[in-house]
Scaffold this active site. Structure first.
Site, PDB file in Angstrom:
ATOM      1  N   HIS A 284      48.120  53.011  58.476  1.00 36.44           N
ATOM      2  CA  HIS A 284      49.040  53.558  59.456  1.00 36.44           C
ATOM      3  C   HIS A 284      49.724  54.832  58.992  1.00 36.44           C
ATOM      4  O   HIS A 284      50.428  55.486  59.774  1.00 36.44           O
ATOM      5  CB  HIS A 284      50.088  52.514  59.861  1.00 36.44           C
ATOM      6  CG  HIS A 284      50.405  52.534  61.317  1.00 36.44           C
ATOM      7  ND1 HIS A 284      50.891  51.436  61.996  1.00 36.44           N
ATOM      8  CD2 HIS A 284      50.294  53.513  62.248  1.00 36.44           C
ATOM      9  CE1 HIS A 284      51.066  51.742  63.276  1.00 36.44           C
ATOM     10  NE2 HIS A 284      50.721  53.009  63.452  1.00 36.44           N
TER      11      HIS A 284
ATOM     12  N   ASP B  66      52.973  47.013  66.590  1.00 35.58           N
ATOM     13  CA  ASP B  66      52.865  46.763  65.152  1.00 35.58           C
ATOM     14  C   ASP B  66      53.753  45.572  64.782  1.00 35.58           C
ATOM     15  O   ASP B  66      54.777  45.335  65.419  1.00 35.58           O
ATOM     16  CB  ASP B  66      53.343  48.019  64.405  1.00 35.58           C
ATOM     17  CG  ASP B  66      52.907  48.087  62.953  1.00 35.58           C
ATOM     18  OD1 ASP B  66      52.683  47.025  62.340  1.00 35.58           O
ATOM     19  OD2 ASP B  66      52.806  49.208  62.427  1.00 35.58           O
TER      20      ASP B  66
ATOM     21  N   HIS C  48      52.113  53.681  54.063  1.00 35.73           N
ATOM     22  CA  HIS C  48      51.891  53.335  55.467  1.00 35.73           C
ATOM     23  C   HIS C  48      53.156  52.738  56.079  1.00 35.73           C
ATOM     24  O   HIS C  48      53.170  52.428  57.282  1.00 35.73           O
ATOM     25  CB  HIS C  48      50.692  52.390  55.646  1.00 35.73           C
ATOM     26  CG  HIS C  48      50.831  51.032  55.013  1.00 35.73           C
ATOM     27  ND1 HIS C  48      49.897  50.040  55.173  1.00 35.73           N
ATOM     28  CD2 HIS C  48      51.785  50.478  54.212  1.00 35.73           C
ATOM     29  CE1 HIS C  48      50.262  48.954  54.518  1.00 35.73           C
ATOM     30  NE2 HIS C  48      51.397  49.205  53.930  1.00 35.73           N
TER      31      HIS C  48
ATOM     32  N   ASP D 256      48.339  49.076  65.780  1.00 32.09           N
ATOM     33  CA  ASP D 256      48.039  48.520  64.460  1.00 32.09           C
ATOM     34  C   ASP D 256      47.379  47.154  64.661  1.00 32.09           C
ATOM     35  O   ASP D 256      47.829  46.358  65.493  1.00 32.09           O
ATOM     36  CB  ASP D 256      49.340  48.372  63.671  1.00 32.09           C
ATOM     37  CG  ASP D 256      49.141  48.021  62.209  1.00 32.09           C
ATOM     38  OD1 ASP D 256      48.398  47.059  61.930  1.00 32.09           O
ATOM     39  OD2 ASP D 256      49.767  48.674  61.353  1.00 32.09           O
TER      40      ASP D 256
ATOM     41  N   GLU E 239      44.711  50.453  60.623  1.00 33.51           N
ATOM     42  CA  GLU E 239      44.806  49.305  59.704  1.00 33.51           C
ATOM     43  C   GLU E 239      43.639  48.320  59.822  1.00 33.51           C
ATOM     44  O   GLU E 239      43.747  47.189  59.344  1.00 33.51           O
ATOM     45  CB  GLU E 239      46.147  48.567  59.864  1.00 33.51           C
ATOM     46  CG  GLU E 239      47.362  49.387  59.465  1.00 33.51           C
ATOM     47  CD  GLU E 239      47.538  49.553  57.957  1.00 33.51           C
ATOM     48  OE1 GLU E 239      46.796  48.906  57.182  1.00 33.51           O
ATOM     49  OE2 GLU E 239      48.417  50.353  57.556  1.00 33.51           O
TER      50      GLU E 239
END
Length: 310
Positions: A96, A123, A140, A226, A271
């Site tokens: 990320h 996320d 990240h 994500d 990710e």
């Protein structure tokens, strides 16, 4: 719609190896073909390259790969700015940390177009640490803080031409937030819908309210997805698994509502660690979710007339 796919095989920001294979896995899972089947024009522009790495030293000795992530951020920001001139960019991560570059580059483009950029951050984590507050040192965990102009990045990350207004950010699906991030999110005014809020209110009304704000301001909307937004039972290919994430139907509903809104102008898919996947299961799911975002539906429904293009 014209779509341009760019790979950003960054794994220096994550805590374990494997994310650099994410772009290849998404391509192998048929991302371009799925988009073409929906009538979109698709160009795969290959792989973004980082800028030149320069020596950097920081007082937080936990930081990992700071010179490398800074170089990637510069290269990705420039690519995001360039490609968003005439197409919807879809960025394939990578961890990320790529969003430090994608969001900052897109914010610059949006400012030149005279339109506000909104960010929907899907996320388990808010990634709102600064270089000073991160204890893990994995970068990240900082991209949203950087792109929204939080302090402590000057001289380490590239200069930020335009910061995203934190009040135009909605972080949805959170269930792992460090105390320093919680305080920073509250102070900055980021809209936060953690999994408890989703459980209590349902995901649709929360997202609908945010989309109404984007539409009211004629905004452009960047979506950063994500893998760990999803529950690990359906999406195991991520190095930061947190139980209790979005279900299959919740995730598809988010994508279908985004499609109906007509507001989305750019997308991150991040990710994905194929080394941790089960026969490409997670990569295929990410492609399916992207297809839902880009117009795949069970039954025809009217699409709002908002323009998500620059």
């Amino acid at each position: 719609m014209d779509c341009k796919i760019l790979g950003a095989p960054v794994q220096d920001g994550a805590g374990r190896m494997g994310c650099e294979m994410g772009p290849s896995a998404l391509r192998t899972a048929g991302l371009a073909g799925a988009l073409r089947e929906l009538g979109h024009q698709v160009a795969d522009l290959g792989t973004i390259l980082p800028a030149t790495v320069r020596p950097l030293a920081h007082g937080n000795l936990a930081l990992k790969a700071l010179p490398e992530i800074s170089a990637w951020t510069a290269g990705i920001a420039e690519a995001a700015y360039d490609v968003s001139a005439d197409a919807m960019p879809i960025f394939l991560g990578g961890d990320h940390s790529i969003s430090a570059g994608t969001v900052s580059g897109l914010a610059r483009r949006a400012a030149e177009a005279g339109r506000p950029l909104f960010v929907l951050w899907l996320d388990a984590h808010p990634d709102f640490h600064t270089l000073d507050t991160t204890a893990s040192g994995n970068l990240h965990g900082v991209p949203l803080a950087y792109a929204s102009g939080q302090p402590g990045f000057d001289g380490y990350f590239p200069d930020l031409p335009v910061a995203v207004d934190p009040k135009r950010i909605c972080a949805m699906g959170l269930r792992s937030v460090d105390p320093a991030e919680r305080e920073a999110l509250n102070q900055a005014g980021v809209t936060v819908h953690d999994m408890r809020a989703i459980d209590e209110h349902g995901i649709a009304p929360l997202l609908r309210a945010f989309l109404a704000r984007v539409a009211a301001q004629d905004g452009l909307l960047h979506v950063s997805l994500d893998v760990d937004f999803l529950d690990p039972s359906i999406a195991p290919a991520v190095g930061t698994t947190v139980p209790g994430g979005a279900t299959l139907r919740e995730a598809h509903l988010v994508m279908e509502m985004l499609s109906d809104s007509g507001l989305v102008s750019s997308l991150d898919l991040v990710e994905l660690n194929p080394f941790l996947d089960e026969r490409g299961r997670t990569a295929t799911l990410m492609v399916d979710l992207t297809a839902s975002l880009m117009g795949r539906r069970i039954m025809d429904r009217p699409t709002l007339s908002h323009s998500g293009s620059f």
